[in-house]
Design an enzyme around this catalytic site. Structure first.
Site, mmCIF file in Angstrom:
data_model
loop_
_atom_site.group_PDB
_atom_site.id
_atom_site.type_symbol
_atom_site.label_atom_id
_atom_site.label_comp_id
_atom_site.label_asym_id
_atom_site.label_seq_id
_atom_site.Cartn_x
_atom_site.Cartn_y
_atom_site.Cartn_z
ATOM 1 N N TYR A 1 0.917 -1.329 0.206
ATOM 2 C CA TYR A 1 -0.038 0.225 0.180
ATOM 3 C C TYR A 1 0.780 1.184 0.118
ATOM 4 C CZ TYR A 1 -4.230 -2.711 0.984
ATOM 5 O OH TYR A 1 -5.348 -3.595 1.003
ATOM 6 N N LYS B 1 3.422 -15.499 3.828
ATOM 7 C CA LYS B 1 3.473 -16.193 2.657
ATOM 8 C C LYS B 1 4.929 -16.495 2.551
ATOM 9 C CE LYS B 1 1.423 -18.244 -1.091
ATOM 10 N NZ LYS B 1 0.724 -19.404 -0.842
ATOM 11 N N ASP C 1 -2.921 -18.391 2.788
ATOM 12 C CA ASP C 1 -4.097 -18.871 2.043
ATOM 13 C C ASP C 1 -4.666 -19.935 3.042
ATOM 14 O OD1 ASP C 1 -1.678 -20.149 1.789
ATOM 15 O OD2 ASP C 1 -1.666 -20.791 -0.183
ATOM 16 N N ASP D 1 -5.723 -6.653 5.673
ATOM 17 C CA ASP D 1 -6.810 -5.898 5.155
ATOM 18 C C ASP D 1 -7.902 -6.857 4.939
ATOM 19 O OD1 ASP D 1 -8.542 -4.046 4.336
ATOM 20 O OD2 ASP D 1 -7.322 -3.181 2.649
ATOM 21 N N ASP E 1 -11.464 -8.448 6.971
ATOM 22 C CA ASP E 1 -12.889 -8.458 6.402
ATOM 23 C C ASP E 1 -13.787 -9.843 6.235
ATOM 24 O OD1 ASP E 1 -12.739 -5.745 6.097
ATOM 25 O OD2 ASP E 1 -12.995 -5.717 3.968
#
Length: 349
Positions: free
Chosen positions: A141, A186, A218, A242, A246
């Site tokens: 970001y 990851k 994942d 993020d 959610d």
């Protein structure tokens, strides 16, 4: 106590939910003999319309002076063109960086009365009480961005210092809770993730009383749905955090229920519900204010050190939910104002 709180209503339903949160803060201040001063400024799309800038200089200066910042939401269809030079979300990213709030706390707790709203089977939701610690000012970001006619790139970069400070915050919270920290990365693919894992493992040596485990992002996305009650504190980088938070909102039943706190090294912080601006219901009195109200409770706890008042607000929210005073996103018929009135009545008892 005296405190200066900057309120950034923002766009869409932001003004409606922050108004409710401010009313609740006024109520607990009066009961506790505190003096809270509220200053309101523009951010996001509203600031673009008024000043051509999603984070005007006066807004940023006020936020830097404040003891805490309460934010509603930014963005909306009016400013949704991803190719626009100036976008509402840029103001929020700039504010986070300017305030140095690198640790984003997102608690996720399932209320027994609302388990039927989750897509998961009820038995999977017993004892779900999670705290996400999302690194907030690094990663993709904030990395350098390039774009040509046939390619684009986003720099995905982290430093050891950025990772370590977020990790230490997460270990401290885990130590104060159930002493279990899950680090999500990851590391089988990304070099930044391998740096994260190495750094977290080094920091873990200072917290031998906290159990540390690693999960790939994942597999964690699946495990949050398969056995969410198995986790306590979860720490991860910006992008993964993020997305996962959610997803975790589905456990609670609605984005409208969940608060967040963004903290740096000092007491000041940025507090906001995790939901967006919901322009489709803006101005209709349908927005769920509980995420904003619970964000105000986090403000009291982390920036002002008022634990009793924070618990009073959280208890009032629990009571209102138990009494069924709910907006339509959580199966009720109450208006935003109706929920606010119910909260104030509970706090006055």
């Amino acid at each position: 106590m005296r405190a200066n709180v900057v309120v950034l209503p923002g766009d869409g339903i932001g003004p409606e939910v922050t108004a409710c949160a401010v009313e609740v803060l006024h109520a607990v201040a009066a009961q506790g003999g505190h003096e809270f001063r509220f200053e309101e400024y523009l951010i996001g799309g509203a600031a673009i319309d008024a000043h051509g800038d999603p984070l005007p200089d006066d807004t940023l200066a006020a936020c830097k002076r404040a003891d805490a910042v309460l934010l509603g939401a930014v963005g909306g269809l009016k400013w949704s063109d991803p190719n626009a030079r100036v976008r509402p979300e840029q103001g929020l990213l700039r504010l986070r960086a300017a305030l140095g709030v690198y640790a984003n706390l997102r608690p996720v707790r399932v209320h027994p009365e609302l388990v039927g709203l989750s897509p998961l089977k009820n038995e999977k939701l017993h004892h779900v009480d999670l705290l996400f610690v999302r690194e907030l000012t690094g990663g993709a970001y904030f990395g350098a961005k390039t774009r040509s006619a046939d390619a684009a790139a986003d720099e995905y970069r982290y430093t050891v210092a950025e990772i370590e400070r977020a990790a230490r915050r997460a270990f401290e919270f885990a130590r104060a809770r159930r002493r279990h920290l899950t680090h999500v990365d990851k590391a089988n693919v990304l070099e930044t993730a391998r740096l994260w894992r190495n750094t977290v493992e080094r920091v873990a040596k200072d917290y031998p009383d906290v159990k540390l485990e690693h999960q790939l992002v994942d597999s964690m996305a699946m495990l949050l749905l398969v056995r969410p009650s198995a986790y306590d504190v979860i720490v991860t980088e910006n992008l993964f955090g993020d997305i996962l938070t959610d997803e975790a909102a589905a456990l609670a039943g609605s984005l409208g229920l969940l608060p967040s706190a963004s903290l740096g090294d000092g007491k000041a912080g940025l507090y906001e519900p995790i939901h967006g601006s919901a322009p489709d219901i803006a101005g209709k009195g349908l927005a769920n204010p509980l995420g904003a109200v619970l964000s105000a409770a986090l403000l009291l706890r982390h920036s002002l050190g008022l634990e009793t008042e924070a618990k009073a607000i959280e208890g009032a929210v629990d009571k209102v939910i138990a009494e069924g005073v709910l907006t339509r996103d959580v199966g009720g018929t109450a208006s935003t104002a109706g929920v606010s009135e119910a909260l104030l009545k509970v706090l006055a008892r």
